[in-house]
Design an enzyme around this catalytic site. Structure first.
Site, PDB file in Angstrom:
ATOM      1  N   GLU B  60       0.823  -1.224   0.000  1.00 55.91           N
ATOM      2  CA  GLU B  60       0.000   0.000   0.000  1.00 55.91           C
ATOM      3  C   GLU B  60       0.848   1.261   0.000  1.00 55.91           C
ATOM      4  OE1 GLU B  60      -0.781  -2.654   1.806  1.00 55.91           O
ATOM      5  OE2 GLU B  60      -2.817  -3.168   1.158  1.00 55.91           O
ATOM      6  N   HIS B 129     -10.732  -5.087  10.607  1.00 57.86           N
ATOM      7  CA  HIS B 129     -11.445  -4.790   9.365  1.00 57.86           C
ATOM      8  C   HIS B 129     -12.725  -3.994   9.585  1.00 57.86           C
ATOM      9  CE1 HIS B 129      -8.697  -7.788   7.789  1.00 57.86           C
ATOM     10  NE2 HIS B 129      -9.101  -7.537   6.572  1.00 57.86           N
TER      11      HIS B 129
END
Lengths: 373, 327
Positions: B60, B129
Site C-alpha cells: 500500500e 477490518h
C-alpha cells in the site's frame, strides 16, 4: 595558496599531501575523462566547489541563527551530486531526500534561491514554505526535498510510471541514504520499478551512517548493493562516490539503460559526509572517530579531481584559484541576497493549503484572532 | 432516471471519467484481472488496458506513493485501497506527501489524486477490518475527505474528486455497495465537493450525519414522524472541507441538533461539528447537542457485541428524543 583556506572546515587542494596522480589520469588522454572536454571537466569541478562553498556558508550563517530548524549539510559528497546530475537532460526528473541543497544547485537552481529558502524568505525556491529539507523547482523538474526517510522512493517510481505511461524516454534520478535500504518503501519501490520496467535510477549515497548508526550495525547484508539483487531486471552496482568521473560514468550507463531499455538501476555510491548528520551534531560525535573522518577527508573528491585535472594539464593553479574565489563570492552573495529577501507575507499562510483556496467557513474558526481576519 | 446501486454508480463514474481524460489511471490490489475486490472497477481493465488499470502488489505504501509521484508528474491517479484498514500502511504517503506537497513546494506541485475504497464496519469482520477512517484524514489540512451516502452522490462526487486538483480521500462502504440503490441521472452531472445536502427537511431537530448513518437517520426520522417529531437530516457528504454554513443554517432553524457517525467518539467528525455549532449557533440552541457514535472499543467479532458497539437508527431516534426532552 592556501593560507586563505587554512581556517576552512574542509580540505582544499593545497591541504593535501603531494602524491602521484591516480592511475589512468596522468595524461591528457580524453578517455580518462569519459570523453569530456577540458571545459566540461572544469565545469564539473566548478559545480563541486560551488556546492562546498555554499554549504560552508550555510554552516556559518546557521551558527548565527540565520537558518532555523534542521540543516543537513552535504560537504564531502559533492562528487555524487555533480557526477550524477550533470549527465541528465533538462526534461529528466530529480527526486531527493532532506540533504538536498547541493543537489538543487547541481540541478540548476540558483544558490540565491536555495539560500533564501534556508532563510525562510519569500524569494526561496519554495517561497519560504519548505526550508532546508524541501527544495523544489518545478521548472527544473526538481521534485523535492523530502523529509521522511525512504518515503520519496515511491514518488520516484510514480514519476517513472508516468514516463512509461506517456511513452517518453526520460529518466528519474532518485537520491537517498544508506538508512533507506532497511525500510519497506525501498523494497516496494525496487519491486514495482523492476516489475513494470520503469526508468528510475535509485542512487544510494552510502555515507556509512544513518544519522549516528553505522549501516553495518543494522543491515543484515555486507554489501548494500546486494539488496538490489533480489529484483530481476534491476541492474545493481557500486561505485566510488568520492570520484566524480566514476559516478558520472555509472549514472551515464544507467541513463542509457533507462532511456533505451526502460529498466531501473540501483547504484551504491560510497561516500562520506564530513559534517555531523545535521547542524545539531558535532562533526565526529560518539559514533565515529576523528581518524575515520580524517581518513575520508584526505580522499576528498574536490581535491582529488583538482589534482587529476592539473596532472593532465587540464587545469592550472590560477584557474583553480579563480574558480574557488568565484564560488566564495557566489556563496557570500547568496547569503546577502537571502538577507535582503522579505519574509513571506502573512496573507500567504493559507494560500497553498488547497489549490482552489481555503474555505471561509473553516477560517471563521480562527476569526477571534484579529490578525487573521 | 435509472436506479443504480452504489457500486454501479461508482463504476460508471470511473468509466466516464477515464473515457473523458486519458491522464487518469487506476492502481490498486485486484483492480484489474479480478475486476476489483468489490467489483467497483469491473470491466475497466478490458476497456482501458493495463497501464491505465494497474494490478498492484500488496504494497500500500508503495503504490500510494507511486500515485503521488505520478500526480506530481502530471497524471491523475486513482489509488484504490481494498479497504481503508489497509491504507494505514500508506498513511505516510497520504498525509506527509500528498497533503503537504502543494504548500511545502510553495505552490508549485499540487497533487491531483483520489485515494478511494470502503471504510467502516461490515458484518462480523472483527477489529482490524471494522473501523471508520474519516477522522484520521479530516484532521489533515491539504486533504479533502468525502463519504457519500447515496448512489447519486457517490457518482457525482467521485467525478468531482477525479477532476479536483488536490488530494481527495474518498470513503465508500462495503455494506452500501449493494444495499444502497437510488435514482441516478442519465445525463452527466457533478456533485460539488464541500457542500452538504438536506436529505429530509424537518423543523424540530437537525441530525448531522454522513455515509451509512444518513440511512439510519432517515429511518429514525420515519419512526419519529409518528411521534410528531419532525427531523431534518443533513448529509454532510464531504467531511473536509466541512460545510459549516449549512450546519449552522439548519440548526438555527430547528434549534436542536444530533450528530451521528459510525466511528469512535474521540476527536471524530462529530466532535468538530459540535464545536462549529456551539460557536456559530450557541444562542439558537434549546438543548445541548447530542452525539451518536460507535462505542469506544475495538470492534468485537461476536455478533451480539458487534451490534452493541455499532450505532443504529434506534440510537439516533433515542438521541433525538433526548434533545427534545421527550425521553
Amino acid at each position: 595558496m592556501s593560507a586563505a583556506n587554512a581556517d576552512r572546515s574542509t580540505a582544499t587542494v593545497s591541504d593535501a599531501p603531494a602524491g602521484d596522480a591516480p592511475a589512468g589520469a596522468s595524461s591528457g588522454d580524453p578517455d580518462a575523462f569519459l570523453g569530456l572536454s577540458k571545459e566540461e571537466c572544469v565545469e564539473l569541478l566548478r559545480e563541486m566547489i560551488i556546492e562546498r562553498r555554499f554549504e560552508e556558508k550555510a554552516a556559518e550563517v546557521y551558527q548565527v541563527g540565520k537558518i532555523g530548524g534542521f540543516c543537513h549539510l552535504y560537504i564531502g559528497q559533492e562528487a555524487v551530486s555533480a557526477g550524477s546530475i550533470s549527465p541528465l537532460r533538462d526534461d529528466d526528473y530529480v527526486v531527493t531526500a532532506y540533504r538536498d541543497h547541493a543537489q538543487a544547485i547541481a540541478r540548476g537552481m540558483t544558490p540565491n534561491a536555495v539560500m533564501a529558502e534556508l532563510y525562510g524568505r519569500a524569494d526561496g525556491c519554495s517561497k519560504g514554505f519548505g526550508g532546508s529539507m524541501h527544495m523544489f523547482d518545478k521548472t527544473l523538474n526538481f521534485m523535492g526535498g523530502h523529509g521522511i526517510v525512504g518515503s520519496h522512493l515511491p514518488l520516484a517510481v510514480g514519476v517513472g510510471y508516468t514516463i512509461r505511461y506517456r511513452g517518453g524516454d526520460q529518466v528519474c534520478l532518485c537520491f537517498f541514504g544508506d538508512s533507506v535500504v532497511n525500510i519497506g518503501a525501498f523494497h516496494e519501490s525496487m519491486n514495482m520499478a523492476a516489475r513494470w520496467k520503469l526508468p528510475v535510477i535509485f542512487l544510494l549515497e552510502n555515507n556509512r551512517y544513518g544519522m549516528g548508526t553505522d549501516f553495518r550495525r543494522v543491515a543484515a547484508v555486507k554489501e548494500l548493493k546486494d539488496r538490489g539483487r533480489a529484483y530481476d531486471g534491476l541492474t545493481s552496482l557500486d561505485v566510488d562516490g568520492m570520484d566524480v568521473l566514476a559516478v558520472r560514468q555509472a549514472v551515464e550507463e544507467a541513463i542509457e539503460r533507462g532511456r533505451n531499455e526502460k529498466t531501473p538501476s540501483f547504484i551504491e555510491a560510497r561516500c562520506f559526509r564530513y559534517m555531523g548528520h545535521s547542524m545539531a551534531d558535532p562533526m565526529h560525535g560518539t559514533y565515529r572517530t576523528r581518524e575515520e573522518v580524517e581518513k575520508w577527508r584526505s580522499d576528498d573528491p574536490i581535491l582529488s579531481f583538482t589534482r587529476q585535472l592539473m596532472d593532465a594539464g587540464r587545469l592550472t593553479e590560477e584557474e583553480y584559484q579563480a574558480i574557488d574565489r568565484e564560488a566564495k563570492e557566489i556563496a557570500e552573495e547568496s547569503a546577502a541576497f537571502a538577507d535582503r529577501s522579505p519574509f513571506p507575507d502573512s496573507d500567504a499562510l493559507y494560500r497553498y493549503v488547497y489549490s482552489d483556496g481555503y474555505p471561509d467557513d473553516m477560517r471563521r474558526r480562527d476569526a477571534w484572532r484579529k490578525e487573521l481576519r | 432516471m435509472a436506479v443504480l446501486t452504489y457500486r454501479e454508480a461508482l463504476n460508471d463514474a470511473l468509466r466516464e471519467e477515464m473515457e473523458r481524460d486519458d491522464s487518469i489511471f487506476i492502481i490498486g490490489e485486484e483492480v484489474g484481472e479480478y475486476d476489483g475486490a468489490y467489483k467497483v472497477t469491473k470491466g475497466l481493465l478490458d476497456q482501458f488496458g493495463e497501464w491505465r488499470v494497474r494490478d498492484a502488489p500488496i504494497a500500500e505504501l508503495g503504490f500510494a506513493g507511486l500515485g503521488v509521484g505520478a500526480a506530481m508528474a502530471g497524471l491523475r491517479p486513482i489509488v484504490e485501497f481494498m479497504t481503508w484498514n489497509f491504507a494505514l500502511l500508506a498513511i505516510d504517503e497520504v498525509v506527509n506527501a500528498a497533503a503537504k506537497m502543494f504548500q511545502m513546494s510553495g505552490g508549485q506541485y499540487n497533487v491531483p489524486i483520489v485515494f478511494r475504497g470502503p471504510g467502516g464496519a461490515a458484518l462480523q469482520l472483527a477489529a482490524q477490518h471494522s473501523q471508520s477512517p474519516e477522522p484520521w484524514y479530516s484532521y489533515v489540512p491539504g486533504l479533502k475527505v468525502i463519504a457519500p451516502a447515496t448512489a447519486k452522490d457517490a457518482k457525482g462526487l467521485l467525478k468531482s474528486a477525479v477532476r479536483d486538483n488536490d488530494p481527495v480521500v474518498f470513503i465508500e462502504s462495503e455494506i452500501m455497495y449493494n444495499l444502497v440503490r437510488d435514482e441516478v441521472p442519465e445525463e452527466e452531472y457533478l456533485t460539488p465537493i464541500g457542500k452538504a445536502e438536506v436529505k429530509r427537511e424537518g423543523s424540530d431537530v437537525t441530525v448531522v450525519c454522513h455515509s451509512k448513518m444518513v440511512h439510519q437517520a432517515l429511518a429514525a426520522a420515519r419512526v419519529l414522524e409518528k411521534e410528531d417529531i419532525d427531523v431534518e437530516v443533513l448529509d454532510l457528504r464531504t467531511v473536509r472541507p466541512l460545510d459549516v454554513g449549512a450546519i449552522v443554517a439548519s440548526v438555527k432553524k430547528t434549534n436542536r441538533a444530533v450528530v451521528a457517525e459510525e466511528g469512535w467518539p474521540m476527536c471524530n467528525v462529530g466532535a468538530q461539528v459540535v464545536d462549529d455549532i456551539q460557536r456559530e449557533a450557541f444562542d439558537s440552541l434549546d438543548a445541548p447537542v447530542a452525539r451518536v457514535n460507535g462505542l469506544d472499543v475495538p470492534m468485537p467479532y461476536a455478533k451480539n457485541l458487534e451490534k452493541l458497539a455499532t450505532p443504529n437508527a434506534d440510537h439516533v431516534a433515542a438521541a433525538v428524543r433526548h434533545v427534545c426532552y421527550a425521553d
